[in-house]
Motif scaffolding. Structure first.
Motif, mmCIF file in Angstrom:
data_model
loop_
_atom_site.group_PDB
_atom_site.id
_atom_site.type_symbol
_atom_site.label_atom_id
_atom_site.label_comp_id
_atom_site.label_asym_id
_atom_site.label_seq_id
_atom_site.Cartn_x
_atom_site.Cartn_y
_atom_site.Cartn_z
ATOM 1 N N LEU A 134 0.819 -1.058 0.154
ATOM 2 C CA LEU A 134 0.087 -0.260 0.035
ATOM 3 C C LEU A 134 0.894 1.393 -0.002
ATOM 4 O O LEU A 134 1.648 1.379 0.934
ATOM 5 C CB LEU A 134 -0.949 -0.059 1.174
ATOM 6 N N CYS A 135 1.023 1.913 -1.169
ATOM 7 C CA CYS A 135 1.507 3.035 -1.346
ATOM 8 C C CYS A 135 0.715 4.410 -0.914
ATOM 9 O O CYS A 135 -0.166 4.808 -1.625
ATOM 10 C CB CYS A 135 2.128 3.219 -2.572
ATOM 11 N N LEU A 136 1.043 4.933 0.437
ATOM 12 C CA LEU A 136 0.291 5.824 1.030
ATOM 13 C C LEU A 136 1.023 7.414 0.599
ATOM 14 O O LEU A 136 2.092 7.510 0.876
ATOM 15 C CB LEU A 136 0.279 5.593 2.275
ATOM 16 N N ASP A 137 0.144 8.349 0.305
ATOM 17 C CA ASP A 137 0.600 9.743 0.155
ATOM 18 C C ASP A 137 0.530 10.322 1.432
ATOM 19 O O ASP A 137 -0.419 10.601 2.068
ATOM 20 C CB ASP A 137 -0.348 10.361 -0.753
ATOM 21 N N THR A 138 1.711 10.774 2.022
ATOM 22 C CA THR A 138 1.800 11.511 3.315
ATOM 23 C C THR A 138 2.208 12.950 3.063
ATOM 24 O O THR A 138 2.229 13.957 4.093
ATOM 25 C CB THR A 138 2.734 10.990 4.359
ATOM 26 N N LYS A 139 2.374 13.485 1.766
ATOM 27 C CA LYS A 139 2.548 14.840 1.559
ATOM 28 C C LYS A 139 1.495 15.900 2.052
ATOM 29 O O LYS A 139 0.473 15.672 1.569
ATOM 30 C CB LYS A 139 2.882 14.954 0.082
ATOM 31 N N ASP A 140 1.994 16.950 2.657
ATOM 32 C CA ASP A 140 1.004 17.897 3.055
ATOM 33 C C ASP A 140 1.401 19.198 2.229
ATOM 34 O O ASP A 140 2.230 19.946 2.752
ATOM 35 C CB ASP A 140 0.965 18.086 4.646
ATOM 36 N N ASP A 141 0.297 19.586 1.391
ATOM 37 C CA ASP A 141 0.732 20.789 0.556
ATOM 38 C C ASP A 141 0.541 22.031 1.500
ATOM 39 O O ASP A 141 1.055 23.298 1.273
ATOM 40 C CB ASP A 141 -0.348 20.909 -0.463
ATOM 41 N N ASP A 142 -0.290 22.005 2.720
ATOM 42 C CA ASP A 142 -0.273 22.883 3.709
ATOM 43 C C ASP A 142 0.633 22.882 4.644
ATOM 44 O O ASP A 142 0.173 23.724 5.806
ATOM 45 C CB ASP A 142 -1.877 23.226 3.937
ATOM 46 N N ALA A 143 1.523 22.366 4.757
ATOM 47 C CA ALA A 143 2.222 22.014 6.102
ATOM 48 C C ALA A 143 2.621 23.703 6.594
ATOM 49 O O ALA A 143 3.416 24.242 5.797
ATOM 50 C CB ALA A 143 3.521 21.235 5.998
ATOM 51 N N PRO A 144 2.501 23.756 7.754
ATOM 52 C CA PRO A 144 2.927 25.085 8.443
ATOM 53 C C PRO A 144 4.581 25.214 8.286
ATOM 54 O O PRO A 144 5.174 26.409 8.209
ATOM 55 C CB PRO A 144 2.413 25.055 9.592
ATOM 56 N N ASP A 145 5.237 24.147 8.375
ATOM 57 C CA ASP A 145 6.908 24.260 8.373
ATOM 58 C C ASP A 145 7.022 23.695 6.721
ATOM 59 O O ASP A 145 8.438 23.589 6.712
ATOM 60 C CB ASP A 145 7.213 23.115 9.386
ATOM 61 N N HIS A 146 6.283 23.621 5.962
ATOM 62 C CA HIS A 146 6.543 23.241 4.537
ATOM 63 C C HIS A 146 6.879 21.677 4.399
ATOM 64 O O HIS A 146 7.174 21.466 3.161
ATOM 65 C CB HIS A 146 7.624 24.405 3.801
ATOM 66 N N HIS A 147 7.482 21.056 5.501
ATOM 67 C CA HIS A 147 8.147 19.414 5.105
ATOM 68 C C HIS A 147 7.331 18.591 6.183
ATOM 69 O O HIS A 147 7.833 17.434 5.547
ATOM 70 C CB HIS A 147 9.569 19.698 5.574
ATOM 71 N N SER A 148 6.604 19.011 6.916
ATOM 72 C CA SER A 148 6.112 17.774 7.683
ATOM 73 C C SER A 148 5.069 16.841 7.150
ATOM 74 O O SER A 148 4.245 17.662 5.869
ATOM 75 C CB SER A 148 5.514 18.170 9.143
#
Ligand code: FE2
Length: 265
Positions: A110-124
């Motif tokens: 299961l390849c799960l997308d953890t990217k957060d386009d709105d991350a307050p720190d840009h990387h979490s």
């Protein structure tokens, strides 16, 4: 046994641009050639995010060029350095989260997308309700199979204060589902790390290019060191998963020696 090759954090840049003096595209091409030569019997390649360094179309096109002659199916995931718009423009695919299921024999990946386009720190990273619902559904459908979840960000601390600050912010949500799968594979930290936490076995793989130093006091999120580049080899066994990692930038050993006698085997 089926073999799956896993690259992570390849960080392709535009031509002429290096990271700590290393050319990520050259490193990835070298690693890919090494993997295809030594593991031509692999069933697929998965790249678990940070495909590019800045998420530009130029970088994605460069990656596409490198992959053009690859004889194996290649499955791409996104990391914090990626940008959805540039990725989709070059590689296509449906808009929305880049996540999917792959089945090999008794195994489900299961390849799960953890990217957060709105991350307050840009990387979490972050797992919203949509992605968790997808994960729950996939786990349900894969019941009775051997399930491995692959994602870019780890859901838990690894002991590096800087990198721990940009893990999946609600990683507890993934750990809480750990009884629904058998193995977790991540990237993001740029270091080989493995263990067992909250009942879940995990492995993190190195980049083919730049690595994170082993520094338990490091509060930075981009500290990098020129240690050997690597890729992972997942061996899907009848009873579970074995995770290997190969440092492909080390000098080739022309002769395999017998470590017991010191003679050639
Ligand atoms: Fe990365």
């Amino acid at each position: 046994m089926d073999k799956i090759l896993v690259f992570t954090d390849i960080h392709i840049t535009k031509p002429g641009q290096t990271i700590i003096g290393l050319d990520p595209a050259a490193r990835f091409a070298q690693g890919l050639a090494h993997a295809l030569h030594h593991h031509a019997d692999a069933k697929a390649i998965i790249i678990t995010g940070d495909l590019t360094h800045y998420g530009s179309r130029t970088e994605y096109r460069r990656l596409k060029d490198i992959l053009a002659d690859c004889p194996l199916p290649v499955h791409l995931m996104l990391g914090n350095h990626d940008r959805r718009a540039g990725f989709h423009e070059v590689f296509g695919g449906p808009e929305g989260f880049v996540q999917f299921r792959l089945d090999f024999g008794e195994h489900t990946l299961l390849c799960l997308d953890t990217k957060d386009d709105d991350a307050p720190d840009h990387h979490s990273g972050y797992l919203c309700a949509t992605r968790l619902t997808w994960l729950d559904q996939q786990i349900k459908e894969a019941k009775g199979r051997i399930v491995t979840v692959l994602c870019h960000h780890p859901p838990h601390d690894v002991g590096f204060p800087g990198m721990d600050s940009i893990k999946i912010r609600n990683g507890r949500a993934l750990l809480a589902r750990g009884n629904g799968f058998d193995q977790l594979i991540c990237g993001h930290v740029h270091r080989t790390i493995m263990g067992h936490i909250d009942g879940l076995s995990f492995a993190m793989l190195k980049s083919p290019c730049h690595q994170a130093p082993l520094d338990f006091d490091d509060t930075e999120t981009a500290s990098s060191i020129d240690e050997p580049g690597a890729y992972g080899v997942l061996c899907l066994m009848p009873k579970g998963v074995v995770v290997h990692t190969e440092d492909f930038t080390l000098p080739d050993q022309a002769t395999i020696l017998d470590g017991a006698s010191g003679t050639s085997s």
